[in-house]
Scaffold this motif. Structure first.
Motif, PDB file in Angstrom:
ATOM      1  N   GLY A 173     -26.773  34.400 -60.258  1.00  0.00           N
ATOM      2  CA  GLY A 173     -26.984  33.522 -59.109  1.00  0.00           C
ATOM      3  C   GLY A 173     -26.368  34.089 -57.843  1.00  0.00           C
ATOM      4  O   GLY A 173     -26.967  34.038 -56.761  1.00  0.00           O
ATOM      5  N   LYS A 174     -25.174  34.657 -57.978  1.00  0.00           N
ATOM      6  CA  LYS A 174     -24.519  35.254 -56.818  1.00  0.00           C
ATOM      7  C   LYS A 174     -25.302  36.460 -56.311  1.00  0.00           C
ATOM      8  O   LYS A 174     -25.447  36.661 -55.102  1.00  0.00           O
ATOM      9  CB  LYS A 174     -23.097  35.663 -57.191  1.00  0.00           C
ATOM     10  N   THR A 175     -25.840  37.249 -57.241  1.00  0.00           N
ATOM     11  CA  THR A 175     -26.629  38.421 -56.851  1.00  0.00           C
ATOM     12  C   THR A 175     -27.900  38.001 -56.119  1.00  0.00           C
ATOM     13  O   THR A 175     -28.308  38.628 -55.132  1.00  0.00           O
ATOM     14  CB  THR A 175     -26.991  39.243 -58.099  1.00  0.00           C
ATOM     15  N   LEU A 176     -28.541  36.951 -56.595  1.00  0.00           N
ATOM     16  CA  LEU A 176     -29.748  36.460 -55.919  1.00  0.00           C
ATOM     17  C   LEU A 176     -29.435  35.991 -54.501  1.00  0.00           C
ATOM     18  O   LEU A 176     -30.208  36.216 -53.571  1.00  0.00           O
ATOM     19  CB  LEU A 176     -30.367  35.313 -56.726  1.00  0.00           C
ATOM     20  N   MET A 177     -28.281  35.348 -54.337  1.00  0.00           N
ATOM     21  CA  MET A 177     -27.886  34.907 -53.001  1.00  0.00           C
ATOM     22  C   MET A 177     -27.677  36.099 -52.070  1.00  0.00           C
ATOM     23  O   MET A 177     -28.104  36.086 -50.903  1.00  0.00           O
ATOM     24  CB  MET A 177     -26.609  34.065 -53.087  1.00  0.00           C
ATOM     25  N   VAL A 178     -27.018  37.137 -52.581  1.00  0.00           N
ATOM     26  CA  VAL A 178     -26.792  38.341 -51.776  1.00  0.00           C
ATOM     27  C   VAL A 178     -28.126  39.001 -51.437  1.00  0.00           C
ATOM     28  O   VAL A 178     -28.340  39.466 -50.306  1.00  0.00           O
ATOM     29  CB  VAL A 178     -25.869  39.326 -52.530  1.00  0.00           C
ATOM     30  N   GLU A 214     -31.273  39.332 -43.342  1.00  0.00           N
ATOM     31  CA  GLU A 214     -30.660  40.262 -42.399  1.00  0.00           C
ATOM     32  C   GLU A 214     -31.653  41.336 -41.962  1.00  0.00           C
ATOM     33  O   GLU A 214     -31.705  41.716 -40.789  1.00  0.00           O
ATOM     34  CB  GLU A 214     -29.426  40.918 -43.050  1.00  0.00           C
ATOM     35  N   MET A 215     -32.474  41.806 -42.902  1.00  0.00           N
ATOM     36  CA  MET A 215     -33.489  42.802 -42.561  1.00  0.00           C
ATOM     37  C   MET A 215     -34.512  42.205 -41.587  1.00  0.00           C
ATOM     38  O   MET A 215     -34.940  42.873 -40.634  1.00  0.00           O
ATOM     39  CB  MET A 215     -34.184  43.287 -43.835  1.00  0.00           C
ATOM     40  N   GLU A 216     -34.900  40.965 -41.823  1.00  0.00           N
ATOM     41  CA  GLU A 216     -35.833  40.309 -40.906  1.00  0.00           C
ATOM     42  C   GLU A 216     -35.214  40.174 -39.514  1.00  0.00           C
ATOM     43  O   GLU A 216     -35.898  40.359 -38.499  1.00  0.00           O
ATOM     44  CB  GLU A 216     -36.216  38.930 -41.443  1.00  0.00           C
ATOM     45  N   ASN A 217     -33.910  39.873 -39.489  1.00  0.00           N
ATOM     46  CA  ASN A 217     -33.229  39.748 -38.206  1.00  0.00           C
ATOM     47  C   ASN A 217     -33.202  41.083 -37.471  1.00  0.00           C
ATOM     48  O   ASN A 217     -33.439  41.153 -36.254  1.00  0.00           O
ATOM     49  CB  ASN A 217     -31.798  39.244 -38.436  1.00  0.00           C
ATOM     50  N   TYR A 218     -32.928  42.173 -38.220  1.00  0.00           N
ATOM     51  CA  TYR A 218     -32.922  43.499 -37.601  1.00  0.00           C
ATOM     52  C   TYR A 218     -34.307  43.868 -37.074  1.00  0.00           C
ATOM     53  O   TYR A 218     -34.436  44.488 -36.008  1.00  0.00           O
ATOM     54  CB  TYR A 218     -32.445  44.550 -38.600  1.00  0.00           C
ATOM     55  N   GLU A 219     -35.347  43.490 -37.821  1.00  0.00           N
ATOM     56  CA  GLU A 219     -36.695  43.781 -37.348  1.00  0.00           C
ATOM     57  C   GLU A 219     -36.985  43.047 -36.033  1.00  0.00           C
ATOM     58  O   GLU A 219     -37.632  43.600 -35.132  1.00  0.00           O
ATOM     59  CB  GLU A 219     -37.712  43.374 -38.416  1.00  0.00           C
ATOM     60  N   LYS A 220     -36.501  41.817 -35.921  1.00  0.00           N
ATOM     61  CA  LYS A 220     -36.689  41.083 -34.669  1.00  0.00           C
ATOM     62  C   LYS A 220     -35.925  41.762 -33.535  1.00  0.00           C
ATOM     63  O   LYS A 220     -36.415  41.854 -32.398  1.00  0.00           O
ATOM     64  CB  LYS A 220     -36.200  39.641 -34.837  1.00  0.00           C
TER      65      LYS A 220
END
Length: 203
Positions: A66-71, A78-84
């Motif tokens: 579950g923790k890995t899925l959250m990460v 974060e990748m989507e934010n960088y693309e923006k």
């Protein structure tokens, strides 16, 4: 079935390995314990104790998954934010090029105004050599007004050009700072991965 993408392979590997805390080994031990428990001829008390241990191990694996899925989801956001951010940078660069082109046109216009002013100054000196003629005085007054008008235009153009230069400088500074931040983030991620790799190999 379609070809498995690299993202799916990495995601499945993360689900198995967890966050580098030995989840793959824990799962293997759980499977061995389960097999041993199924084939164990021991007493019910021993079987129940082993059963409780397997439940605890399974809970730890589920928590790590579950923790890995959250990460993983956080990294996707974060990748989507960088693309923006990259898209905004590209738009700002395009806008900066347009402003530079506009400033170049204003500079050319200012040069023409300066050249005209020099010609008017030369003509005014010639006119001043004939102060007794009424028509010459009228032309001189008209030229003075034109010079004042051109000077006012030049001042406006100079002020606008200076403002554009300052805006472009601020834009370039912001882009450089953002690029430095992205490079630092990437370097930090690489350092974190380098530190985690020896820990996984040690286990």
């Amino acid at each position: 079935m379609g070809a498995v993408t690299d993202d799916e392979v990495i995601r499945k590997r993360l689900l198995i390995d967890g966050d580098g805390a030995g989840d793959d080994r824990r799962i293997n031990l759980l499977l061995k314990s389960f097999t041993k428990w199924c084939n164990s001829p021991g007493s019910p008390e021993e079987g129940f104790t082993q059963y409780q241990r397997m439940l605890g191990t399974l809970a730890q694996c589920e928590f790590s998954m579950g923790k890995t899925l959250m990460v993983y989801d956080m990294n996707l956001r974060e990748m989507e934010n960088y693309e923006k951010i990259y898209s905004n940078i590209e738009q700002n660069i395009t806008s900066a090029h347009d402003k530079i082109a506009e400033c170049k046109k204003e500079i050319q216009r200012a040069k023409r105004i300066r050249k005209n002013r020099q010609e008017y100054d030369a003509l005014a000196k010639i006119i001043q050599q004939h102060p007794d003629r009424h028509e010459t005085l009228k032309q001189l007054e008209a030229l003075d007004k034109e010079l004042q008008h051109l000077s006012h235009i030049k001042e406006n153009v100079d002020a606008k050009l200076e403002l554009r230069k300052k805006q472009f400088h601020v834009l370039l500074t912001t882009i450089q700072e953002l690029q430095q931040t992205l490079e630092n983030d990437e370097k930090s991620d690489n350092d974190d991965q380098s530190q985690e790799s020896p820990a996984q190999n040690g286990e």
